[in-house]
Design a protein around this motif. Sequence first.
Motif, PDB file in Angstrom:
ATOM      1  N   VAL A  53      50.628  27.789 -10.549  1.00  0.00           N
ATOM      2  CA  VAL A  53      49.741  28.134 -11.667  1.00  0.00           C
ATOM      3  C   VAL A  53      50.271  29.388 -12.377  1.00  0.00           C
ATOM      4  N   TYR A  54      50.709  30.369 -11.578  1.00  0.00           N
ATOM      5  CA  TYR A  54      51.335  31.552 -12.184  1.00  0.00           C
ATOM      6  C   TYR A  54      52.618  31.157 -12.911  1.00  0.00           C
ATOM      7  N   GLY A  55      53.430  30.319 -12.277  1.00  0.00           N
ATOM      8  CA  GLY A  55      54.683  29.899 -12.896  1.00  0.00           C
ATOM      9  C   GLY A  55      54.457  29.239 -14.240  1.00  0.00           C
ATOM     10  N   ARG A  56      53.424  28.428 -14.306  1.00  0.00           N
ATOM     11  CA  ARG A  56      53.114  27.730 -15.549  1.00  0.00           C
ATOM     12  C   ARG A  56      52.703  28.708 -16.655  1.00  0.00           C
ATOM     13  N   TYR A  57      51.825  29.667 -16.320  1.00  0.00           N
ATOM     14  CA  TYR A  57      51.414  30.642 -17.333  1.00  0.00           C
ATOM     15  C   TYR A  57      52.587  31.516 -17.770  1.00  0.00           C
ATOM     16  N   LEU A  58      53.416  31.909 -16.821  1.00  0.00           N
ATOM     17  CA  LEU A  58      54.547  32.764 -17.191  1.00  0.00           C
ATOM     18  C   LEU A  58      55.484  32.006 -18.127  1.00  0.00           C
ATOM     19  N   LEU A  59      55.745  30.740 -17.818  1.00  0.00           N
ATOM     20  CA  LEU A  59      56.604  29.933 -18.690  1.00  0.00           C
ATOM     21  C   LEU A  59      56.025  29.853 -20.095  1.00  0.00           C
ATOM     22  N   GLU A  60      54.727  29.575 -20.188  1.00  0.00           N
ATOM     23  CA  GLU A  60      54.136  29.368 -21.508  1.00  0.00           C
ATOM     24  C   GLU A  60      53.971  30.667 -22.282  1.00  0.00           C
ATOM     25  N   THR A  61      53.644  31.767 -21.579  1.00  0.00           N
ATOM     26  CA  THR A  61      53.364  33.015 -22.298  1.00  0.00           C
ATOM     27  C   THR A  61      54.608  33.880 -22.472  1.00  0.00           C
ATOM     28  N   HIS A  62      55.552  33.786 -21.562  1.00  0.00           N
ATOM     29  CA  HIS A  62      56.732  34.656 -21.628  1.00  0.00           C
ATOM     30  C   HIS A  62      57.966  33.912 -22.142  1.00  0.00           C
ATOM     31  N   ALA A  63      58.159  32.675 -21.672  1.00  0.00           N
ATOM     32  CA  ALA A  63      59.381  31.948 -22.035  1.00  0.00           C
ATOM     33  C   ALA A  63      59.169  31.002 -23.214  1.00  0.00           C
ATOM     34  N   GLY A  64      57.899  30.726 -23.558  1.00  0.00           N
ATOM     35  CA  GLY A  64      57.638  29.791 -24.652  1.00  0.00           C
ATOM     36  C   GLY A  64      57.980  28.352 -24.306  1.00  0.00           C
ATOM     37  N   VAL A  65      57.937  28.021 -23.016  1.00  0.00           N
ATOM     38  CA  VAL A  65      58.250  26.664 -22.555  1.00  0.00           C
ATOM     39  C   VAL A  65      56.961  26.007 -22.052  1.00  0.00           C
ATOM     40  N   PRO A  66      56.614  24.811 -22.562  1.00  0.00           N
ATOM     41  CA  PRO A  66      55.404  24.148 -22.067  1.00  0.00           C
ATOM     42  C   PRO A  66      55.525  23.789 -20.583  1.00  0.00           C
ATOM     43  N   GLY A  67      54.474  24.094 -19.849  1.00  0.00           N
ATOM     44  CA  GLY A  67      54.446  23.779 -18.426  1.00  0.00           C
ATOM     45  C   GLY A  67      53.198  22.999 -18.096  1.00  0.00           C
ATOM     46  N   SER A  68      53.214  22.273 -16.991  1.00  0.00           N
ATOM     47  CA  SER A  68      51.987  21.625 -16.536  1.00  0.00           C
ATOM     48  C   SER A  68      52.083  21.349 -15.047  1.00  0.00           C
ATOM     49  N   LEU A  69      50.958  20.968 -14.463  1.00  0.00           N
ATOM     50  CA  LEU A  69      50.894  20.701 -13.035  1.00  0.00           C
ATOM     51  C   LEU A  69      50.770  19.201 -12.817  1.00  0.00           C
ATOM     52  N   ALA A  70      51.597  18.662 -11.949  1.00  0.00           N
ATOM     53  CA  ALA A  70      51.585  17.225 -11.680  1.00  0.00           C
ATOM     54  C   ALA A  70      50.378  16.840 -10.842  1.00  0.00           C
ATOM     55  N   SER A  71      49.955  15.600 -10.971  1.00  0.00           N
ATOM     56  CA  SER A  71      48.989  15.014 -10.052  1.00  0.00           C
ATOM     57  C   SER A  71      49.799  14.163  -9.079  1.00  0.00           C
ATOM     58  N   PRO A  72      50.027  14.663  -7.858  1.00  0.00           N
ATOM     59  CA  PRO A  72      50.934  13.937  -6.954  1.00  0.00           C
ATOM     60  C   PRO A  72      50.535  12.482  -6.717  1.00  0.00           C
ATOM     61  N   SER A  73      49.241  12.155  -6.771  1.00  0.00           N
ATOM     62  CA  SER A  73      48.858  10.767  -6.485  1.00  0.00           C
ATOM     63  C   SER A  73      49.468   9.786  -7.484  1.00  0.00           C
ATOM     64  N   VAL A  74      49.765  10.252  -8.689  1.00  0.00           N
ATOM     65  CA  VAL A  74      50.415   9.378  -9.675  1.00  0.00           C
ATOM     66  C   VAL A  74      51.766   8.903  -9.126  1.00  0.00           C
ATOM     67  N   ALA A  75      52.425   9.791  -8.384  1.00  0.00           N
ATOM     68  CA  ALA A  75      53.704   9.434  -7.764  1.00  0.00           C
ATOM     69  C   ALA A  75      53.506   8.701  -6.447  1.00  0.00           C
ATOM     70  N   THR A  76      52.657   9.261  -5.575  1.00  0.00           N
ATOM     71  CA  THR A  76      52.623   8.786  -4.191  1.00  0.00           C
ATOM     72  C   THR A  76      51.731   7.574  -3.982  1.00  0.00           C
ATOM     73  N   HIS A  77      50.695   7.416  -4.767  1.00  0.00           N
ATOM     74  CA  HIS A  77      49.769   6.302  -4.555  1.00  0.00           C
ATOM     75  C   HIS A  77      49.826   5.263  -5.671  1.00  0.00           C
ATOM     76  N   TYR A  78      49.898   5.733  -6.924  1.00  0.00           N
ATOM     77  CA  TYR A  78      49.941   4.768  -8.031  1.00  0.00           C
ATOM     78  C   TYR A  78      51.378   4.320  -8.319  1.00  0.00           C
ATOM     79  N   ARG A  79      52.330   5.141  -7.895  1.00  0.00           N
ATOM     80  CA  ARG A  79      53.747   4.834  -8.134  1.00  0.00           C
ATOM     81  C   ARG A  79      54.008   4.443  -9.586  1.00  0.00           C
ATOM     82  N   SER A  80      53.438   5.241 -10.480  1.00  0.00           N
ATOM     83  CA  SER A  80      53.629   4.996 -11.912  1.00  0.00           C
ATOM     84  C   SER A  80      55.052   5.330 -12.320  1.00  0.00           C
ATOM     85  N   ARG A  81      55.494   4.653 -13.338  1.00  0.00           N
ATOM     86  CA  ARG A  81      56.813   4.942 -13.890  1.00  0.00           C
ATOM     87  C   ARG A  81      56.614   5.755 -15.159  1.00  0.00           C
ATOM     88  N   LEU A  82      56.963   7.023 -15.142  1.00  0.00           N
ATOM     89  CA  LEU A  82      56.858   7.851 -16.343  1.00  0.00           C
ATOM     90  C   LEU A  82      58.262   8.222 -16.806  1.00  0.00           C
TER      91      LEU A  82
END
Lengths: 346, 346
Positions: A53-82
Amino acid sequence: MTTRMAREIAEQPETVRRTLAALTERRGDIRSLAAGRRRVLFAARGSSDNAAVYGRYLLETHAGVPGSLASPSVATHYRSRLDLTDTLVVCVSQSGATEEIVETQAWARECGAATIAVANVAGSPLVTEADLALVTEAGPEVAVPATKTYLAQLVAMAVLGTALAPDPASLDPELARVAGEVERLLATPVGDAVAALRDASYAVVSGRGLMMGTALETALKLEETCLRPVRGYSYADLRHGPISVVTEGMTALLVAAADGPLLAPLVELAGDLAARGATVVGIGGDASFAGACAVHVAGPDLPEAVAPLGAIVPAQLVVEALARELGLDPDAPRALAKVTRTDPHS
Amino acid sequence: MTTRMAREIAEQPETVRRTLAALTERRGDIRSLAAGRRRVLFAARGSSDNAAVYGRYLLETHAGVPGSLASPSVATHYRSRLDLTDTLVVCVSQSGATEEIVETQAWARECGAATIAVANVAGSPLVTEADLALVTEAGPEVAVPATKTYLAQLVAMAVLGTALAPDPASLDPELARVAGEVERLLATPVGDAVAALRDASYAVVSGRGLMMGTALETALKLEETCLRPVRGYSYADLRHGPISVVTEGMTALLVAAADGPLLAPLVELAGDLAARGATVVGIGGDASFAGACAVHVAGPDLPEAVAPLGAIVPAQLVVEALARELGLDPDAPRALAKVTRTDPHS
């Protein structure tokens, strides 16, 4: 008797120095790997998630890079292809062996992402399978509550956030002061804060922005280590509704940086919570913040961008002392194991 | 006496029919606006944020489009400049007038995003300033706790998530059944669930994946309307640590879909929580889930992708009845206003 948790808290100046020395020189590798990627997606759980969460804010506020947090179940349970070909995926796990995070990293690679692992164990699956590994230098952590490994993760987040900024070295003078601030904060008196939490019918923890991860981590530690049901909120979420549960007998723990655009609203929140009858305990902030809190614990003399690397120390001291005061063993809270499995039998 | 909240809950079959009819035909516009955009970023707060959590999972699991939730402070307080030219930003607010969300939408446009507003008030700032507005058809909502406007937002999320899927019509037969299921669920008996929550020393709510937003919304409603400190967790986060606070006297409310990859782990969680002494109240799921719960409340007969549109109804009935049982006014919980300001004086 000194607990292992207390000893590991005390080792943190060394953790910061070693991790910063080891990782700062990887900035060039991070930039190379991130070339052509437009955003960063973090995957983590528990304390590691709070570091992210800190890493994401630092990226967005200091580096100007969009960040977000994954929902692991999308990978581990739904096995979605993104389509993650535009994405740098950063997986954070102390052990480097948390199964769902290892699995999420493998999924991210299959989806086209570049991958960075942040872990404290060289040779762990997360480290060996990543495109680039940032191995933190906290040394073995024996107490179940993560302290020095969490702070080491924050250092890794700071290295990542600065590596992707236009001038990667711009926060180096502040980062160089972190170990000294951590050392100084080890002597912070926390008795009054411990008493306020011990006597509380219920507790909430709040912060926002760059300090949001600190609020969440403090709440998680109070819950896991002191077995208190505690909730960590963004102050905006708290104001949006749950503030209605704040009453007499409740303790509100607020974490603030000494500067930045969220300090003034947090001072105001402290006053509003006190007006509702809560005992407000503040960590960090400035003199006006301290004045708005019934109990104040000193925080780091660091700018907001790196303040979380210092502010977690007094919070750890509060948690460790409160656990002992409650007759609990801070080293081994009930029902928790060091390497976690979120789907134990599946 | 029937409360306004109860009447608004009862209006939901009509809300679903009207909103679905109004928004389904906007799918083409949504696809056109999203052309060339690679991801969706939601900005919302409170119940709207919980609707967005469903929107994000539906996009990732059904449409194969990466989604994430914005941190509004990055826009409103840090005023960071992010490159959002690859991004569709979806701002969700019942009133369309929540200041920080209106401000975040303006920021998103300046950063190059295409913008969609989801709001219940035509002519509101969010609606008039968006590239495309999805105006929900819940009609005026008078009770402070959002019920029909929340369900209308879920319908909007379902339209959005299907609009961006390879076959936008693939869930239409299921969506057409939602209003009937909502109607049927209005008669769900909830007395035992209300008693279990009334007598609890503390409550947690858990779910995961597509049902995560339902868990968060149920927790928020219990907290705001019944003034109970309640925490909503992903079951993975709960297992990762906070499960250590689960003991005798606690009630755990679990929300489950009747199918999908997260049902079996949730049945297992119900058993584990019961073994720790918690009274487990389940909403939805299948027969094995019902069997693992001490108290079971029927959920919708809908596939997981649209199950949240039905499952919230019994949860709303529980909240409304519990508030009355506690002698509270469900229509006007203390300290809450209908249009929220997260920074009241700044």
